[in-house]
Write a protein that holds these residues in place. Structure first.
Motif, mmCIF file in Angstrom:
data_model
loop_
_atom_site.group_PDB
_atom_site.id
_atom_site.type_symbol
_atom_site.label_atom_id
_atom_site.label_comp_id
_atom_site.label_asym_id
_atom_site.label_seq_id
_atom_site.Cartn_x
_atom_site.Cartn_y
_atom_site.Cartn_z
ATOM 1 N N VAL A 8 -18.814 27.646 104.947
ATOM 2 C CA VAL A 8 -18.759 26.450 104.106
ATOM 3 C C VAL A 8 -19.968 26.468 103.167
ATOM 4 N N CYS A 43 -20.575 31.174 109.621
ATOM 5 C CA CYS A 43 -19.590 31.329 110.686
ATOM 6 C C CYS A 43 -20.295 31.130 112.026
ATOM 7 N N MET A 97 -9.599 24.272 109.232
ATOM 8 C CA MET A 97 -10.639 23.240 109.322
ATOM 9 C C MET A 97 -10.051 21.995 109.974
ATOM 10 N N ASP A 177 -11.549 27.645 112.406
ATOM 11 C CA ASP A 177 -12.865 28.309 112.358
ATOM 12 C C ASP A 177 -13.967 27.276 112.219
ATOM 13 N N PHE A 178 -13.556 26.075 111.782
ATOM 14 C CA PHE A 178 -14.542 25.071 111.396
ATOM 15 C C PHE A 178 -14.077 23.691 111.836
ATOM 16 N N ALA A 210 -17.623 27.263 113.845
ATOM 17 C CA ALA A 210 -18.656 26.606 113.043
ATOM 18 C C ALA A 210 -18.378 25.113 113.078
#
Ligand code: ADP
Ligand code: MG
Length: 329
Positions: A8, A43, A97, A177-178, A210
């Protein structure tokens, strides 16, 4: 450990809300909820975002996920600029996300059994036969510390802490991932909070997630975050590695927030550091440094010049022009 690749990246992001102001609400004002914030999350890295209520934490979280359209600046997710992408073009990234809220009901359908809700989320991410999806749903529940029989229950049948675990499982179902976690433990008893924080720690390590971890509670942020960003009236006051910032803050606002944590000054052998007064109205923020009206170190220059966030060493920055001259104790 975190990778250095940025997942990000946010540059100078702003969000203004049009609000009614003045007598009888006749005038139209602009409320700068987030004002030129930069941030970067690698990450697997956890960035804590702290600040009092109204400092712009939730708005920042929603901007980063592009649940809100920014008024300015740039937002990149995994190298893809999403600043002004229309929803249809963000959809392919959406899955990667996810958000967890203070109120887990915000992401759970009260009329759906947990097993069905998780299987549906899993199906969206990767279609498969029903039995396989249900088995994966049971695995997810196990991963968040809930028994498989939770599959058959509705959200209301859980305690607050368990329900937050379900909401976490729901977010993980699409293999993000986030994660933006917005005050995820703030509505829970302290004893329950610790379990959820430990779960997030564990998931973060296992899944290399993350996170942007938002909380007004510094103790909670300290447990989970690699780095921290301190917001006040939508501006970044200070940022840096959590341990460094908490051990030796370089902005009076950070120091005051730490001093407000019960028992902390006594434990660290510091003198109390209180700030007076209320947060100014975000519609009419002070000139110069927005924090100056509550700052014990404020000088005439602070009313004139808006300080920029200047680096202190390699990984830290403070937006106090007197950062090198004041003794924060
Ligand atoms: P926090 O999460 O730190 O408590 P928020 O991001 O919710 O702060 O809010 C930041 C500021 O923006 C506050 O002054 C809030 O009143 C204002 N705000 C948030 N959302 C809106 C909106 N939709 N319309 C107008 N003002 C808003
Ligand atoms: Mg909030």
């Amino acid at each position: 450990m975190q990778d250095s690749a940025a997942l990000v990246e946010v540059e100078g992001v702003r969000k203004n809300f049009a609000v009614r102001a003045g007598f009888f609400g006749r005038a139209r004002g602009q409320l700068r909820a987030v004002d030129a914030v930069d941030l970067r999350i690698a990450c697997g890295e956890v960035l804590g975002v702290v600040g009092e209520s109204g400092s712009g934490k939730s708005t920042l979280g929603r901007l980063v996920l592009r649940l809100l359209e920014p008024s300015g600046g740039r937002i990149l997710f995994d190298g893809v600029e999403i600043t002004h992408r229309p929803p249809a073009q963000i959809r392919p990234l959406r899955r990667r996300m996810q958000m967890i809220f203070q109120d887990p009901y915000a992401s759970l359908d009260p009329r759906m059994r947990i097993g069905d809700a998780l299987a549906e989320a899993l199906r969206v991410a990767a279609p498969g036969p029903r039995a396989a999806l249900r088995a994966q749903a049971a695995d997810l529940l196990d991963q968040v510390g809930l028994p498989a029989e939770a599959m058959h229950r509705y959200p209301r049948a859980f305690s607050g802490g368990q329900r937050q675990r379900v909401a976490i499982a729901r977010a993980l179902a699409v293999r993000p991932d986030f994660l933006v976690a917005d005050e995820p433990v703030s509505a829970l008893d302290v004893s329950i909070q610790a379990g959820i924080i430990a779960l997030l720690q564990q998931l973060r390590a296992e899944l290399h997630l993350a996170m942007m971890f938002i909380s007004h509670d510094l103790s909670v942020v300290e447990m989970l975050s690699d780095r921290v960003l301190v917001l006040y009236l939508g501006r970044t006051m200070e940022t840096g590695p959590t341990a460094q910032v908490f051990a030796a803050p370089r902005h009076p606002y950070t120091r005051a927030l730490l001093s407000a944590v019960p028992g902390r000054d006594r434990a660290t052998g510091r003198r109390p550091f209180a700030i007076a007064g209320e947060t100014p109205s975000p519609i009419a923020p002070p000139s110069g440094c927005v924090f100056r009206t509550r700052c014990p170190f404020a000088e005439a220059v602070c009313a004139e010049t808006a300080p920029t966030l200047e680096p202190i060493g390699p990984a830290r920055a403070s937006a106090c022009i007197r950062r090198d001259a004041i003794d924060l104790g």
